[in-house]
Every structure is written in structure tokens, then in C-alpha cells.
Design a protein around this motif. Sequence first.
Motif, short mmCIF file in Angstrom:
data_model
loop_
_atom_site.label_atom_id
_atom_site.label_comp_id
_atom_site.label_asym_id
_atom_site.label_seq_id
_atom_site.Cartn_x
_atom_site.Cartn_y
_atom_site.Cartn_z
N ARG A 1 0.84 -1.20 0.00
CA ARG A 1 0.00 0.00 0.00
C ARG A 1 0.88 1.25 0.00
NH1 ARG A 1 -5.39 1.04 2.37
NH2 ARG A 1 -5.53 3.20 3.14
N GLN A 2 1.95 1.25 0.80
CA GLN A 2 2.86 2.40 0.83
C GLN A 2 3.52 2.60 -0.54
OE1 GLN A 2 6.40 2.11 3.32
NE2 GLN A 2 6.20 4.24 3.96
N LEU A 3 3.80 1.51 -1.24
CA LEU A 3 4.36 1.60 -2.59
C LEU A 3 3.33 2.03 -3.63
CD1 LEU A 3 6.55 -1.64 -2.79
CD2 LEU A 3 7.41 0.71 -2.82
N GLY A 4 2.06 1.94 -3.27
CA GLY A 4 1.00 2.27 -4.23
C GLY A 4 0.70 1.15 -5.20
N ILE A 5 0.98 -0.11 -4.81
CA ILE A 5 0.78 -1.22 -5.73
C ILE A 5 -0.18 -2.27 -5.17
CG2 ILE A 5 3.10 -0.89 -6.68
CD1 ILE A 5 3.94 -3.46 -5.22
N ALA A 6 -0.87 -1.97 -4.08
CA ALA A 6 -1.75 -2.96 -3.47
C ALA A 6 -2.83 -3.42 -4.44
CB ALA A 6 -2.37 -2.40 -2.19
N ASP A 7 -3.38 -2.52 -5.23
CA ASP A 7 -4.45 -2.91 -6.16
C ASP A 7 -3.95 -3.90 -7.20
OD1 ASP A 7 -6.24 -1.32 -4.85
OD2 ASP A 7 -6.14 0.34 -6.27
N TRP B 1 -10.82 -5.82 12.22
CA TRP B 1 -9.73 -5.56 11.27
C TRP B 1 -9.54 -4.08 11.00
CZ3 TRP B 1 -6.77 -9.50 11.11
CH2 TRP B 1 -7.27 -10.80 11.15
N ASP B 2 -10.63 -3.32 10.92
CA ASP B 2 -10.49 -1.89 10.64
C ASP B 2 -9.76 -1.15 11.75
OD1 ASP B 2 -11.70 -2.08 8.19
OD2 ASP B 2 -13.66 -1.36 8.86
N ALA B 3 -9.82 -1.68 12.95
CA ALA B 3 -9.11 -1.05 14.07
C ALA B 3 -7.64 -1.43 14.09
CB ALA B 3 -9.77 -1.45 15.39
N ILE B 4 -7.24 -2.42 13.31
CA ILE B 4 -5.88 -2.95 13.33
C ILE B 4 -5.05 -2.45 12.17
CG2 ILE B 4 -4.52 -5.07 13.06
CD1 ILE B 4 -6.67 -6.51 14.65
N THR B 5 -5.64 -2.42 10.97
CA THR B 5 -4.87 -2.17 9.75
C THR B 5 -5.76 -1.64 8.65
OG1 THR B 5 -3.50 -3.23 8.03
CG2 THR B 5 -5.19 -4.59 9.08
N PRO B 6 -5.20 -0.85 7.74
CA PRO B 6 -5.98 -0.42 6.58
C PRO B 6 -5.92 -1.43 5.44
CG PRO B 6 -3.85 0.63 6.52
CD PRO B 6 -3.90 -0.18 7.80
N ALA B 7 -5.12 -2.48 5.62
CA ALA B 7 -4.84 -3.42 4.53
C ALA B 7 -5.60 -4.72 4.75
CB ALA B 7 -3.34 -3.69 4.43
N GLY B 8 -5.61 -5.55 3.73
CA GLY B 8 -6.17 -6.88 3.82
C GLY B 8 -5.18 -7.88 3.28
N PHE C 1 -7.90 5.28 11.21
CA PHE C 1 -8.38 5.97 10.02
C PHE C 1 -8.55 7.44 10.34
CE2 PHE C 1 -9.73 1.71 8.53
CZ PHE C 1 -9.08 1.74 7.30
N ALA C 2 -7.73 8.29 9.70
CA ALA C 2 -7.83 9.73 9.89
C ALA C 2 -9.10 10.26 9.23
CB ALA C 2 -6.60 10.42 9.30
N ASN C 3 -9.46 9.70 8.11
CA ASN C 3 -10.73 9.94 7.45
C ASN C 3 -11.02 8.70 6.61
OD1 ASN C 3 -9.33 10.35 4.86
ND2 ASN C 3 -8.74 12.34 5.72
N PRO C 4 -12.21 8.55 6.08
CA PRO C 4 -12.55 7.30 5.38
C PRO C 4 -11.52 6.92 4.31
CG PRO C 4 -14.52 8.61 5.70
CD PRO C 4 -13.36 9.47 6.15
N GLY C 5 -10.97 5.73 4.46
CA GLY C 5 -10.03 5.22 3.47
C GLY C 5 -8.61 5.68 3.64
N ARG C 6 -8.34 6.57 4.57
CA ARG C 6 -6.98 7.08 4.77
C ARG C 6 -6.50 6.78 6.18
NH1 ARG C 6 -3.08 10.06 2.44
NH2 ARG C 6 -1.96 11.67 3.58
N SER C 7 -5.45 6.00 6.27
CA SER C 7 -4.89 5.58 7.54
C SER C 7 -3.75 6.49 7.96
CB SER C 7 -4.38 4.14 7.42
OG SER C 7 -3.55 3.78 8.50
N THR C 8 -3.47 6.48 9.25
CA THR C 8 -2.28 7.17 9.72
C THR C 8 -1.02 6.61 9.06
OG1 THR C 8 -2.35 5.67 11.62
CG2 THR C 8 -3.19 7.89 11.96
N LEU C 9 -1.02 5.33 8.70
CA LEU C 9 0.13 4.76 7.99
C LEU C 9 0.34 5.43 6.64
CD1 LEU C 9 -0.64 2.39 10.09
CD2 LEU C 9 0.63 0.93 8.53
#
Length: 538
Positions: A65-71, A109-116, A441-449
Amino acid sequence: MYNVHMMYGVHAPRVLIIGGGLVGLCAALFLRQHEVEVTLVERRATTSPQPKARRINLRTMELFRQLGIADQVFDAARDLANHQAMAAGPTLAEAERLPVMFPGGMPDWDAITPAGACLCAQDLLEPVLREIAEARGADIRFGVELMDFREHHGRGDTAHTNDLPSAPRDGGPGIRAIVRTAGGAMDTLDADYLIAADGANSPIRERLGITRGGRGTLGSAVNVYFRADLGELVRGREFNLCQIENDRVPGAFASVDGTRRWIFTSGVGVDRPARDWPEALRVAIGVPDIDIEVLSVLPWEPGMFVADTFRSGRVFLAGDAAHVMPPFAAAGANTGIEDAHNLAWKLARVLRGSADPALLDTYHSERHPVGWFIADQSSIRTLSLRTMTRESTDGTPLADPIALILGNRYPAGAFIDDASAHTMTRLDTSGQPGTRMPHAFANPGRSTLDLIGNEYVLLTGPAGGAWRAAAARAGIDSYEIDENYCVTAGLTASGALLIRPDQIVAWRAPELPADPAAALRTTLELIDRARARHRLPS
């Protein structure tokens, strides 16, 4: 004596990677994210034809996700998107899904990580990573084999290894490597550093004389990779792994594409000839007349072998070259990818002169104990899917499986230790230095990570205006976090967290000090000089 063609020029890599598997390709991607020139050399002509690793865990997906390649990774994993469950039974035809077995129950899961997490066979994922790495400027060379290398120490260094020319490209210290191209020609590559991602039997590790410790060999097994149309048979009972519980052909099936490609692993029949495996597989499947095409039969030995050092001069071991572990926790490739992520930002800062070269020593001090712990935890898990999250083979306490993925803490390294408590019996990412930063989640879909890029970032509480001014003077980004996040991270409303580019907490200041600018400046200097294991003076 090698007859080599000298390959000098402005495009010489700063980092040379040996090995084009998952770890090597990810190392290239992480380095390119930091705009480091990199060349990857892989002796095989193509990416892996074998499925091998399949489980891409939550932490690895955070890094993608940080690399922008999760999709792109999820797209490659689409065939197994619904195959996350475990199953067991006397045959595949009779198997039933097992209940989800997390020690503390199903996580939020949403409380743990923005990823799957996802399942993506290695033979599908590697080409995706290679294509992206090449598109982002990595020099990827398959069908090219490392023949020899040496570390040189700058002007006046006249030592030779097998008559390798010793003069570096610019008169400074570095690595000189001799490689053989697909056409058989010998070429010279110069680089500042070398990453050995060349597998469990790493010739580079052997050449350097690096010994290994661990539990050693833990038995023997065989992987049978085969093709059979089982899609209808498992429909409604789709699985990641299916344990076969009978005396004739015990073992486990792993889904490769969920329909036609499968792996059967067993500790019985390791020496069975390939021609006899179709009949054995029919017994395990429970369908006597099904067509089966055996693609490969690979005996192997599960075991734990961890290199005693992950660094030798300008050479760094990563992945299986550094730590071999059984697949029982699905952690091998994921741990190697985290190695590369840890190393990339440090190499980038050293290469551009932002940090002292001593920062690179923290690669070993951080990744070795974590690699050892994960390898050991992988080694003590039982082979039974029914008990592997609850029982160990020798009574050693098991880490919580989510904590093993997201909750490791470095004992020493490039951070300011505050001696705070930490546990592996549950996920404990509450702002302790040396751990992955807390997610929210700072806002929908955007994590502090998602706030973390290629540089240090300062997260400040609502009363942290002075921190944000100090961060601006230090040339780093800062973001305000809310009071709930402050509580999670052990901060007052005036406190701050300094986050490294690899999303690890580098420093925690629970409240605003008298001179935040001086405190931040001192902290950054300590970390970049690799003196961060000491506490700040009060």
C-alpha cells in the motif's frame, strides 16, 4: 582469469541486488521508491515457475500500500479471493471448513490495519512485481549470473580476488561484481552496496563464511504440484489449506488457483516416485477416477537456520539468505520483504549523505532478533490446522498470530528506547519506540500509515503547535492527530511521535518539552548517527 568488459558510466547502480525472487524484487521496488539507482541480477531466465509462497500477510500488504501497488497485487490474487478458510477431513471430498481460530476471537480488522491479506501464488506475483520495478526505473536482468564479487576500500586498494579488477568506478569504496550474461559474456558491475537475496543456499553467504544457528532440520516432506479439475468438488467449501486426516496419505492440500492448480504436502511418501503420486492423490482427494497431471515432485526439509550476522561490510543478507524457517506460520517470504523494507530507507539516507554509514549497522540489530523470533515461532507450531494457533510442539509459548505479523518490537536499533512495556500475547502497537506505528483511520479510506512517505514524519497532539513549528524548521512533515490517537499512542495532547520512513516509531515524547526544537533536532541526529539506542538526556 576473467575476461571482462568494463561497464562504467553515470548509470552504474548504487545498490546491486542478487536474486530475483519476491524479496529481491521487493528490495528493488523499495529502493526505487527512495530514488536509489538499483540493478537486480537473477541467474534464472524467468521468474519462478513454481507457486511456492502464497500467503501475503497484512504487514506486507501495508508495505505494498505504501508503494501504491496494493491494487495490482489484489488483482493478481483475484482467483483465491474467497479461499481464506481452513478445512480438514479424511479426504478432500469429505473435508469441512474449520472455525476461525484466533486466540482472542475475531479481530476488528479496521481497528488494526488499513490493509487486507491475500493469497497470491508466487508464480503470479513475481511477474507483477518485476513489471512494476522495471517501470519505476530498476535495472532488472534475468538470465545473468553472479560469478564473483569483492569489496574494495577505495584508492590504493590493490587486492584481487580471482584477478577481479580492483579499481572502483569513482575511486571510493564499494562492491565490484563479475556477472555472466545470458550470451556467456563476462561483465563488471560496480555498486556501493550489495543485497544478497539469493535464497536458502545463498552462495554469497557461503562465500562470506557467515555461519547459521537455529533449531536445524525439523524432518522431511514432499510437495506435489499437480493439475486436476477440483473446482466443483470444493465449491461452497473453498479453502486456503485442507488437512487430510487418514493413515494412507496424510497431508494437506493448498489452493493455487482454486480450480485446477493445487499443491499437496506430506511428510509421508517423501521418496514416492512421481509416477505413483496420481494414485496416492486420488486416495487423498477421495475420488478414484479423477484425471491428475503431476507437474513436479519436490522433496524438502523444513528447518530453522538463521545467519549469525545479516551484514558483512557492504553486503547485506535478506530473505532466505538470512533466515530459513518452516512454512507453518506462512512467514518466510513476508519476513524477507520486511527485511528489504527496513534496509531500503537506511541505504537511501546513507547514500545521499543524510545519515552516517553506522545507521546501516541497525539493519542487523533490528532484523536479526525479529527474524530469529519469527523463525522460531514458525518452527514450534504444530502441523495440525486444528491446534497450530493454540499449542506448540515443545511447550514454548506461542505469540498471538496477529502480533507475530504486526506487533514485533525491535530490541535495539535506530530509535530512542523508552523502556516501555510490550507483549506478544496480543497485538500491542501502542506507540512504543521500535514498533510499527498505531493505525487509525484519519478519514474514510486514509490511515495514519498513509501519512508516511520517504522521510521522517512527526505526529503531534492537538496542543502540539510548537512541535509543528519545530518540524518545519527541521525540514520534516508534521500532522496533527486527535486525542483518541494520543491515548492509543501514550501521549498527552501536547505530545508527539516521530515516525521513520518504514512506519516504525523512532521516538515518543509524551508531552511538550521546554525546547521541542532542540529535542527534535537531537533525536534526528542520534538516529541518523545510529546512536539512537541511548536515551535522550532529560
